[in-house]
Design a protein around this motif. Structure first.
Motif, PDB file in Angstrom:
ATOM      1  N   LYS A 117       0.790  -1.171  -0.076  1.00 49.25           N
ATOM      2  CA  LYS A 117      -0.158   0.071   0.009  1.00 49.25           C
ATOM      3  C   LYS A 117       0.847   1.207   0.102  1.00 49.25           C
ATOM      4  O   LYS A 117       0.584   2.132  -0.797  1.00 49.25           O
ATOM      5  N   ILE A 118       2.036   1.369   0.770  1.00 53.57           N
ATOM      6  CA  ILE A 118       2.767   2.318   0.863  1.00 53.57           C
ATOM      7  C   ILE A 118       3.467   2.899  -0.475  1.00 53.57           C
ATOM      8  O   ILE A 118       3.636   3.926  -0.860  1.00 53.57           O
ATOM      9  N   ALA A 119       3.860   1.623  -0.984  1.00 51.74           N
ATOM     10  CA  ALA A 119       4.807   1.780  -2.394  1.00 51.74           C
ATOM     11  C   ALA A 119       3.737   2.384  -3.442  1.00 51.74           C
ATOM     12  O   ALA A 119       4.120   3.171  -4.335  1.00 51.74           O
ATOM     13  N   GLU A 120       2.591   1.623  -3.391  1.00 52.67           N
ATOM     14  CA  GLU A 120       1.653   1.899  -4.382  1.00 52.67           C
ATOM     15  C   GLU A 120       1.046   3.312  -4.307  1.00 52.67           C
ATOM     16  O   GLU A 120       0.930   4.261  -5.387  1.00 52.67           O
ATOM     17  N   ASP A 121       0.886   3.715  -2.972  1.00 53.35           N
ATOM     18  CA  ASP A 121       0.354   5.209  -2.704  1.00 53.35           C
ATOM     19  C   ASP A 121       1.367   6.359  -3.348  1.00 53.35           C
ATOM     20  O   ASP A 121       1.088   7.343  -3.951  1.00 53.35           O
ATOM     21  N   HIS A 122       2.591   5.885  -3.080  1.00 54.43           N
ATOM     22  CA  HIS A 122       3.784   6.883  -3.425  1.00 54.43           C
ATOM     23  C   HIS A 122       4.069   6.820  -4.900  1.00 54.43           C
ATOM     24  O   HIS A 122       4.363   7.995  -5.319  1.00 54.43           O
ATOM     25  N   ALA A 123       4.060   5.634  -5.587  1.00 55.00           N
ATOM     26  CA  ALA A 123       4.106   5.630  -6.873  1.00 55.00           C
ATOM     27  C   ALA A 123       3.021   6.471  -7.580  1.00 55.00           C
ATOM     28  O   ALA A 123       3.256   7.062  -8.690  1.00 55.00           O
ATOM     29  N   LYS A 124       1.599   6.272  -7.452  1.00 57.02           N
ATOM     30  CA  LYS A 124       0.508   7.083  -7.688  1.00 57.02           C
ATOM     31  C   LYS A 124       0.536   8.243  -7.582  1.00 57.02           C
ATOM     32  O   LYS A 124       0.258   9.199  -8.453  1.00 57.02           O
ATOM     33  N   ALA A 125       1.015   8.867  -6.578  1.00 62.15           N
ATOM     34  CA  ALA A 125       1.372  10.361  -6.126  1.00 62.15           C
ATOM     35  C   ALA A 125       2.415  10.822  -7.079  1.00 62.15           C
ATOM     36  O   ALA A 125       2.177  12.302  -7.507  1.00 62.15           O
ATOM     37  N   ALA A 126       3.215  10.229  -7.652  1.00 66.62           N
ATOM     38  CA  ALA A 126       4.241  10.495  -8.411  1.00 66.62           C
ATOM     39  C   ALA A 126       3.959  10.210  -9.858  1.00 66.62           C
ATOM     40  O   ALA A 126       4.655  10.452 -11.073  1.00 66.62           O
ATOM     41  N   ASP A 127       2.457   9.835 -10.113  1.00 69.38           N
ATOM     42  CA  ASP A 127       2.297   9.682 -11.407  1.00 69.38           C
ATOM     43  C   ASP A 127       3.086   8.487 -12.264  1.00 69.38           C
ATOM     44  O   ASP A 127       3.120   8.676 -13.711  1.00 69.38           O
ATOM     45  N   ALA A 128       3.463   7.393 -11.437  1.00 63.25           N
ATOM     46  CA  ALA A 128       4.130   6.422 -11.932  1.00 63.25           C
ATOM     47  C   ALA A 128       3.190   5.222 -12.361  1.00 63.25           C
ATOM     48  O   ALA A 128       2.198   5.147 -11.704  1.00 63.25           O
ATOM     49  N   THR A 129       3.723   4.444 -13.266  1.00 64.14           N
ATOM     50  CA  THR A 129       2.992   3.336 -13.744  1.00 64.14           C
ATOM     51  C   THR A 129       3.867   2.225 -13.280  1.00 64.14           C
ATOM     52  O   THR A 129       2.897   0.896 -13.106  1.00 64.14           O
ATOM     53  N   VAL A 130       4.935   2.128 -13.180  1.00 68.88           N
ATOM     54  CA  VAL A 130       5.783   1.181 -12.630  1.00 68.88           C
ATOM     55  C   VAL A 130       6.742   1.431 -11.505  1.00 68.88           C
ATOM     56  O   VAL A 130       7.116   2.427 -11.462  1.00 68.88           O
ATOM     57  N   ILE A 131       6.884   0.502 -10.727  1.00 77.27           N
ATOM     58  CA  ILE A 131       7.752   0.517  -9.576  1.00 77.27           C
ATOM     59  C   ILE A 131       8.951  -0.506  -9.848  1.00 77.27           C
ATOM     60  O   ILE A 131       8.887  -1.597 -10.159  1.00 77.27           O
ATOM     61  N   ASP A 132      10.228   0.211 -10.251  1.00 80.63           N
ATOM     62  CA  ASP A 132      11.270  -0.557 -10.736  1.00 80.63           C
ATOM     63  C   ASP A 132      12.217  -1.383  -9.619  1.00 80.63           C
ATOM     64  O   ASP A 132      12.570  -2.314  -9.646  1.00 80.63           O
ATOM     65  N   GLU A 133      12.043  -0.568  -8.519  1.00 81.67           N
ATOM     66  CA  GLU A 133      12.906  -1.176  -7.314  1.00 81.67           C
ATOM     67  C   GLU A 133      12.253  -0.592  -6.137  1.00 81.67           C
ATOM     68  O   GLU A 133      11.864   0.600  -5.854  1.00 81.67           O
ATOM     69  N   ILE A 134      12.391  -1.594  -5.189  1.00 79.92           N
ATOM     70  CA  ILE A 134      11.870  -0.918  -3.643  1.00 79.92           C
ATOM     71  C   ILE A 134      13.110  -1.458  -2.838  1.00 79.92           C
ATOM     72  O   ILE A 134      13.609  -2.678  -2.803  1.00 79.92           O
ATOM     73  N   GLU A 135      13.494  -0.703  -1.580  1.00 87.03           N
ATOM     74  CA  GLU A 135      14.493  -0.761  -0.919  1.00 87.03           C
ATOM     75  C   GLU A 135      13.822  -0.893   0.645  1.00 87.03           C
ATOM     76  O   GLU A 135      13.418   0.020   0.878  1.00 87.03           O
ATOM     77  N   LEU A 136      13.789  -1.736   1.477  1.00 89.98           N
ATOM     78  CA  LEU A 136      13.417  -2.039   2.584  1.00 89.98           C
ATOM     79  C   LEU A 136      14.731  -2.032   3.677  1.00 89.98           C
ATOM     80  O   LEU A 136      15.707  -2.741   3.671  1.00 89.98           O
ATOM     81  N   ASP A 137      14.289  -1.592   4.834  1.00 90.51           N
ATOM     82  CA  ASP A 137      15.287  -1.728   5.909  1.00 90.51           C
ATOM     83  C   ASP A 137      14.661  -2.575   7.102  1.00 90.51           C
ATOM     84  O   ASP A 137      13.372  -2.122   7.395  1.00 90.51           O
ATOM     85  N   ILE A 138      15.092  -3.472   7.410  1.00 90.84           N
ATOM     86  CA  ILE A 138      14.537  -4.268   8.368  1.00 90.84           C
ATOM     87  C   ILE A 138      15.483  -4.797   9.580  1.00 90.84           C
ATOM     88  O   ILE A 138      16.497  -5.430   9.087  1.00 90.84           O
ATOM     89  N   GLY A 139      15.199  -4.572  10.823  1.00 89.50           N
ATOM     90  CA  GLY A 139      16.120  -4.690  11.764  1.00 89.50           C
ATOM     91  C   GLY A 139      15.944  -6.169  12.142  1.00 89.50           C
ATOM     92  O   GLY A 139      14.878  -6.701  12.143  1.00 89.50           O
TER      93      GLY A 139
END
Length: 113
Positions: free
Chosen positions: A12-34
């Protein structure tokens, strides 16, 4: 398996930010997991594989930064790596610690187009 709900939140976070940037594709996602985040990585991998089907993250490159847990002794101010919440300070042996890193669970960055 709480990892599925976590993955759904990441989607949801990734799609919401991608849509806000008028993007149609998310090429890469980087996660921090402790390492003290409570995430079982095998369960997360399974949940990820199933949950991204039909989403903007299907086919996206994923990078996971594993954040090593560190604590600070509240008695002698020594900072040290921990593996468990009950680990003692290696200098003074006290158990009163403050976890300063390693509980992270966040989307660090997205590359969209």
């Amino acid at each position: 398996m709480h990892e599925l709900s976590i993955v759904m939140g990441i989607i949801k976070i990734a799609e919401d930010h991608a849509k806000a940037a008028d993007a149609t594709v998310i090429d890469e996602i980087e996660l921090d997991i402790g390492t003290m985040s409570g995430i079982d990585m095998d369960s997360m991998e399974f949940a990820w594989t199933q949950a991204i089907k039909g989403t903007m993250l299907n086919g996206t490159a994923r990078k996971i930064n594993s954040i090593t847990a560190k604590a600070k002794c509240l008695d002698c101010d020594t900072e040290f790596e921990i593996k468990n919440y009950y680990d003692a300070c290696p200098v003074c042996g006290e158990h009163l610690i403050d976890i300063v890193q390693g509980k992270e669970l966040k989307v660090r960055s997205l590359l969209v187009s």
